[in-house]
Design a protein around this motif. Structure first.
Motif, mmCIF file in Angstrom:
data_model
loop_
_atom_site.group_PDB
_atom_site.id
_atom_site.type_symbol
_atom_site.label_atom_id
_atom_site.label_comp_id
_atom_site.label_asym_id
_atom_site.label_seq_id
_atom_site.Cartn_x
_atom_site.Cartn_y
_atom_site.Cartn_z
ATOM 1 N N GLY A 289 35.267 -14.058 4.432
ATOM 2 C CA GLY A 289 34.820 -13.213 5.537
ATOM 3 C C GLY A 289 33.395 -13.528 5.951
ATOM 4 N N LYS A 290 33.015 -14.772 5.821
ATOM 5 C CA LYS A 290 31.631 -15.205 6.034
ATOM 6 C C LYS A 290 31.324 -15.456 7.514
ATOM 7 N N PHE A 291 30.254 -14.858 8.000
ATOM 8 C CA PHE A 291 29.797 -15.075 9.371
ATOM 9 C C PHE A 291 28.865 -16.277 9.401
ATOM 10 N N SER A 292 29.443 -17.461 9.465
ATOM 11 C CA SER A 292 28.659 -18.689 9.533
ATOM 12 C C SER A 292 28.369 -19.024 10.998
ATOM 13 N N LEU A 293 27.529 -20.031 11.227
ATOM 14 C CA LEU A 293 27.142 -20.391 12.598
ATOM 15 C C LEU A 293 28.340 -20.667 13.500
ATOM 16 N N PRO A 294 29.316 -21.488 13.095
ATOM 17 C CA PRO A 294 30.439 -21.719 14.016
ATOM 18 C C PRO A 294 31.217 -20.442 14.344
ATOM 19 N N ILE A 295 31.352 -19.577 13.376
ATOM 20 C CA ILE A 295 32.093 -18.326 13.600
ATOM 21 C C ILE A 295 31.309 -17.401 14.534
ATOM 22 N N ILE A 296 30.016 -17.273 14.297
ATOM 23 C CA ILE A 296 29.174 -16.445 15.170
ATOM 24 C C ILE A 296 29.192 -16.983 16.595
ATOM 25 N N HIS A 297 29.093 -18.303 16.733
ATOM 26 C CA HIS A 297 29.120 -18.917 18.064
ATOM 27 C C HIS A 297 30.417 -18.583 18.786
ATOM 28 N N CYS A 298 31.531 -18.726 18.101
ATOM 29 C CA CYS A 298 32.842 -18.468 18.710
ATOM 30 C C CYS A 298 32.979 -17.011 19.138
ATOM 31 N N ILE A 299 32.566 -16.107 18.278
ATOM 32 C CA ILE A 299 32.666 -14.675 18.594
ATOM 33 C C ILE A 299 31.765 -14.313 19.773
ATOM 34 N N ARG A 300 30.556 -14.851 19.792
ATOM 35 C CA ARG A 300 29.623 -14.546 20.893
ATOM 36 C C ARG A 300 30.028 -15.213 22.194
ATOM 37 N N LYS A 301 30.688 -16.352 22.113
ATOM 38 C CA LYS A 301 31.087 -17.053 23.330
ATOM 39 C C LYS A 301 32.142 -16.255 24.094
ATOM 40 N N ASN A 302 33.017 -15.595 23.351
ATOM 41 C CA ASN A 302 34.087 -14.797 23.958
ATOM 42 C C ASN A 302 34.090 -13.405 23.332
ATOM 43 N N PRO A 303 33.129 -12.549 23.685
ATOM 44 C CA PRO A 303 33.015 -11.255 23.009
ATOM 45 C C PRO A 303 34.233 -10.339 23.158
ATOM 46 N N ASN A 304 35.024 -10.534 24.197
ATOM 47 C CA ASN A 304 36.207 -9.690 24.387
ATOM 48 C C ASN A 304 37.422 -10.194 23.610
ATOM 49 N N ASP A 305 37.332 -11.395 23.079
ATOM 50 C CA ASP A 305 38.425 -11.971 22.294
ATOM 51 C C ASP A 305 38.175 -11.631 20.820
ATOM 52 N N THR A 306 38.985 -10.765 20.274
ATOM 53 C CA THR A 306 38.759 -10.272 18.909
ATOM 54 C C THR A 306 39.613 -10.982 17.859
ATOM 55 N N ARG A 307 40.321 -12.025 18.257
ATOM 56 C CA ARG A 307 41.224 -12.681 17.306
ATOM 57 C C ARG A 307 40.481 -13.213 16.078
ATOM 58 N N LEU A 308 39.389 -13.936 16.272
ATOM 59 C CA LEU A 308 38.671 -14.506 15.134
ATOM 60 C C LEU A 308 38.033 -13.408 14.276
ATOM 61 N N SER A 309 37.493 -12.406 14.909
ATOM 62 C CA SER A 309 36.911 -11.278 14.158
ATOM 63 C C SER A 309 37.967 -10.600 13.295
ATOM 64 N N SER A 310 39.143 -10.440 13.847
ATOM 65 C CA SER A 310 40.234 -9.812 13.103
ATOM 66 C C SER A 310 40.651 -10.658 11.908
ATOM 67 N N ILE A 311 40.723 -11.951 12.114
ATOM 68 C CA ILE A 311 41.074 -12.862 11.011
ATOM 69 C C ILE A 311 40.016 -12.789 9.925
ATOM 70 N N LEU A 312 38.767 -12.776 10.333
ATOM 71 C CA LEU A 312 37.662 -12.723 9.369
ATOM 72 C C LEU A 312 37.713 -11.435 8.549
ATOM 73 N N LYS A 313 38.016 -10.333 9.187
ATOM 74 C CA LYS A 313 38.103 -9.043 8.488
ATOM 75 C C LYS A 313 39.208 -9.036 7.436
ATOM 76 N N GLN A 314 40.261 -9.809 7.687
ATOM 77 C CA GLN A 314 41.391 -9.852 6.757
ATOM 78 C C GLN A 314 41.057 -10.581 5.455
ATOM 79 N N ARG A 315 40.067 -11.478 5.503
ATOM 80 C CA ARG A 315 39.747 -12.316 4.336
ATOM 81 C C ARG A 315 41.018 -12.984 3.809
#
Length: 183
Positions: free
Chosen positions: A65-91
């Motif tokens: 569930g690590k918020f690394s640079l590529p993950i942060i970039h992806c989430i910030r690039k598409n803030p309305n797209d929660t797919r990656l955030s949801s995957i990260l929360k699942q660990r």
């Protein structure tokens, strides 16, 4: 955080050596950049290098569930797209879900962005090494470390349908082993 964690270890080692040296050069900017480079490089390799995935675990940062640079970039690039955030929360440990997350990172340009950052920091490091005095061994080490970064395929999937590639196939039918929330 990276500068405190990895950078702290670098500063401690160099500080101990400087205690027994006559040099008064300030190595901290170089050490901070080295720490940043090593962390970003590790995050990129963890998510994009097939060889690393064979020797360690596949996309371990997603399982943690690590918020690394590529993950942060992806989430910030598409803030309305929660797919990656949801995957990260699942660990998750599910390889198909991780491959899907990898596709999201690739298609958002986050892996490319991270590699470009590594290259930029590498160039800064080489300049700092040269400004402190010639050190061919350290320069060579940095170049060797960067070979692995430069060879990574970070380009977006161009097949149009990410589900047609058998190497990154994702069964999109509902499964109790994984679920992507839309919230």
């Amino acid at each position: 955080m990276v500068k405190d964690k990895t950078g702290g270890l670098f500063r401690l080692a160099v500080g101990l050596m400087q205690a027994f040296s006559s040099t008064s050069l300030n190595f901290y900017p170089l050490l901070n950049n080295l720490a940043l480079y090593f962390q970003i490089r590790d995050d990129l390799i963890n998510l994009a290098d097939p060889e690393y995935m064979k020797s360690k675990s596949f996309c371990e940062d997603l399982t943690e569930g690590k918020f690394s640079l590529p993950i942060i970039h992806c989430i910030r690039k598409n803030p309305n797209d929660t797919r990656l955030s949801s995957i990260l929360k699942q660990r998750t440990s599910d390889e198909q879900v991780k491959r899907y997350a990898q596709t999201l990172l690739r298609d958002a340009g986050s892996l490319r962005y991270t590699r470009e950052n590594c290259t930029s920091i590498k160039l800064q490091i080489l300049g700092q090494i040269r400004s402190l005095g010639v050190n061919p061994s350290l320069e060579k080490l940095i170049e060797i470390l960067d070979v692995q970064v430069e060879k990574l395929d970070v380009s977006p999937n161009n097949e149009g349908n990410m589900y047609t590639n058998s190497n990154s196939c994702l069964d999109i039918s509902p499964s109790p082993s994984w679920r992507i929330d839309s919230t």
